[in-house]
Design an enzyme around this catalytic site. Structure first.
Site, PDB file in Angstrom:
ATOM      1  N   LYS A  13      -2.131   7.734   5.939  1.00 13.14           N
ATOM      2  CA  LYS A  13      -1.717   7.731   4.522  1.00 13.14           C
ATOM      3  C   LYS A  13      -2.810   7.116   3.626  1.00 13.14           C
ATOM      4  O   LYS A  13      -3.161   7.676   2.601  1.00 13.14           O
ATOM      5  CB  LYS A  13      -0.413   6.935   4.325  1.00 13.14           C
ATOM      6  N   ARG A  88      10.088   2.684   1.655  1.00 12.56           N
ATOM      7  CA  ARG A  88      10.154   2.581   3.115  1.00 12.56           C
ATOM      8  C   ARG A  88      11.584   2.373   3.601  1.00 12.56           C
ATOM      9  O   ARG A  88      11.796   2.221   4.800  1.00 12.56           O
ATOM     10  CB  ARG A  88       9.316   1.395   3.563  1.00 12.56           C
ATOM     11  N   ARG A 127      -8.324   0.804  15.000  1.00 13.10           N
ATOM     12  CA  ARG A 127      -8.617   0.883  13.568  1.00 13.10           C
ATOM     13  C   ARG A 127      -9.229  -0.415  13.031  1.00 13.10           C
ATOM     14  O   ARG A 127      -8.750  -1.494  13.323  1.00 13.10           O
ATOM     15  CB  ARG A 127      -7.305   1.177  12.837  1.00 13.10           C
ATOM     16  N   ARG A 160      -6.724  -5.594  11.232  1.00 12.61           N
ATOM     17  CA  ARG A 160      -5.543  -6.166  10.563  1.00 12.61           C
ATOM     18  C   ARG A 160      -4.666  -6.873  11.595  1.00 12.61           C
ATOM     19  O   ARG A 160      -4.490  -6.385  12.702  1.00 12.61           O
ATOM     20  CB  ARG A 160      -4.742  -5.032   9.895  1.00 12.61           C
ATOM     21  N   ARG A 171       6.323  -2.218  14.448  1.00 14.37           N
ATOM     22  CA  ARG A 171       6.229  -1.422  13.207  1.00 14.37           C
ATOM     23  C   ARG A 171       6.773  -0.011  13.433  1.00 14.37           C
ATOM     24  O   ARG A 171       7.435   0.557  12.562  1.00 14.37           O
ATOM     25  CB  ARG A 171       4.776  -1.354  12.733  1.00 14.37           C
TER      26      ARG A 171
HETATM   27  P1  AMP Z   1       0.945  -0.627   5.220  1.00 13.98           P
HETATM   28  O1  AMP Z   1      -0.381  -1.099   4.788  1.00 13.98           O
HETATM   29  O2  AMP Z   1       1.538   0.398   4.304  1.00 13.98           O
HETATM   30  O3  AMP Z   1       0.992  -0.205   6.670  1.00 13.98           O
HETATM   31  O4  AMP Z   1       1.945  -1.900   5.099  1.00 13.98           O
HETATM   32  C1  AMP Z   1       1.707  -3.070   5.864  1.00 13.98           C
HETATM   33  C2  AMP Z   1       2.949  -3.930   5.877  1.00 13.98           C
HETATM   34  O5  AMP Z   1       3.290  -4.331   4.545  1.00 13.98           O
HETATM   35  C3  AMP Z   1       4.202  -3.279   6.419  1.00 13.98           C
HETATM   36  O6  AMP Z   1       4.278  -3.311   7.834  1.00 13.98           O
HETATM   37  C4  AMP Z   1       5.288  -4.154   5.767  1.00 13.98           C
HETATM   38  O7  AMP Z   1       5.400  -5.408   6.413  1.00 13.98           O
HETATM   39  C5  AMP Z   1       4.702  -4.406   4.387  1.00 13.98           C
HETATM   40  N1  AMP Z   1       5.112  -3.353   3.427  1.00 13.98           N
HETATM   41  C6  AMP Z   1       4.307  -2.451   2.792  1.00 13.98           C
HETATM   42  N2  AMP Z   1       5.026  -1.640   2.002  1.00 13.98           N
HETATM   43  C7  AMP Z   1       6.319  -2.014   2.150  1.00 13.98           C
HETATM   44  C8  AMP Z   1       7.552  -1.534   1.613  1.00 13.98           C
HETATM   45  N3  AMP Z   1       7.603  -0.481   0.778  1.00 13.98           N
HETATM   46  N4  AMP Z   1       8.695  -2.179   1.985  1.00 13.98           N
HETATM   47  C9  AMP Z   1       8.667  -3.224   2.820  1.00 13.98           C
HETATM   48  N5  AMP Z   1       7.551  -3.720   3.372  1.00 13.98           N
HETATM   49  C10 AMP Z   1       6.377  -3.120   3.044  1.00 13.98           C
END
Ligand code: AMP
Length: 221
Positions: A13, A88, A127, A160, A171
């Site tokens: 994404k 999400r 990654r 990360r 996740r």
């Molecule tokens: P990402 O970078 O999109 O993979 O997001 C990393 C982490 O941020 C996720 O595993 C969640 O812990 C948190 N996070 C990001 N976006 C959301 C969301 N819309 N709702 C809840 N937690 C989020």
């Protein structure tokens, strides 16, 4: 153009959102990036979010909705936006519907990027992310990163915390339980466009581009 980029963690994404931003000159709202910045700056939001993120759990809906409401109402989104990592959960999607109704805008599409779980685990475990420019490098790119420096800006590459294997598994479980049902929410609105996320970055990029090019312009407000 107002689109959501949807899909499991590690499906690409973030990488694809950056292409769409460049091509269509729209604003990227990556909730993950917003949270990571807050953690870096040790803001109250960052302190609250860090524990959830390090466990691979979702940050509470009330927190996330507040963040997105503010960004969507700002002038940065006036020319269009791409949401990456939001919504999400089904309550987040329902609340987003309400916010967009209030602002008086409609979504053009929800791009649903798909890949199987084995591929996702493989991608996430290899990654690296650039601390400086946010570039995302997968296994194949690392040969182009001499000395562990970002090939784009020379910045430091790091893994990360939530890309560690035990967190990745959580996740993915959270995705299946809380996030996958969001697909039905948008399918019911006729907005869902499924895209095969397997293949090279360029190939996936072209699949997404051709869908976006085919969107009915007069359907937008
Ligand atoms: P990402 O970078 O999109 O993979 O997001 C990393 C982490 O941020 C996720 O595993 C969640 O812990 C948190 N996070 C990001 N976006 C959301 C969301 N819309 N709702 C809840 N937690 C989020």
């Amino acid at each position: 153009m107002r689109v959501i980029l949807f899909g499991p963690p590690g499906v690409g994404k973030g990488t694809q959102a950056k292409f769409i931003v460049d091509e269509h000159n729209i604003f990227q709202i990556s909730t993950g990036d917003i949270l990571r910045e807050a953690i870096c700056e040790k803001t109250p939001l960052g302190v609250e979010a860090k524990a959830y993120m390090n466990r691979g759990e979702l940050v509470p809906d009330s927190v996330m909705i507040g963040i997105v409401r503010e960004v969507l109402a700002s002038s940065r989104c006036a020319g269009g936006f791409i949401l990456d990592g939001f919504p999400r959960t089904v309550p987040q999607a329902q609340t987003l519907d309400g916010i967009l109704r209030e602002i008086g805008i409609k979504l053009d599409a929800v791009i649903d990027l798909q890949a199987d779980e084995n591929e996702i685990v493989r991608r996430l475990s290899g990654r690296l992310t650039c601390r400086k420019c946010g570039a995302i490098l997968t296994n194949g790119d690392l040969s182009r990163a001499p000395g562990g420096a970002c090939p784009k800006c020379g910045g430091e590459l790091y893994q990360r915390d939530d890309d560690r294997p035990e967190v990745v598994r959580n996740r993915l479980a959270v995705y299946q339980q809380s996030t996958a049902p969001v697909r039905d929410h948008y399918a019911a609105q006729g907005l869902l466009k499924s895209v095969d996320g397997l293949g090279s970055i360029e190939v996936v990029r072209e699949r997404i581009s051709s869908i976006l090019r085919g969107l009915p312009v007069d359907g937008r407000k």
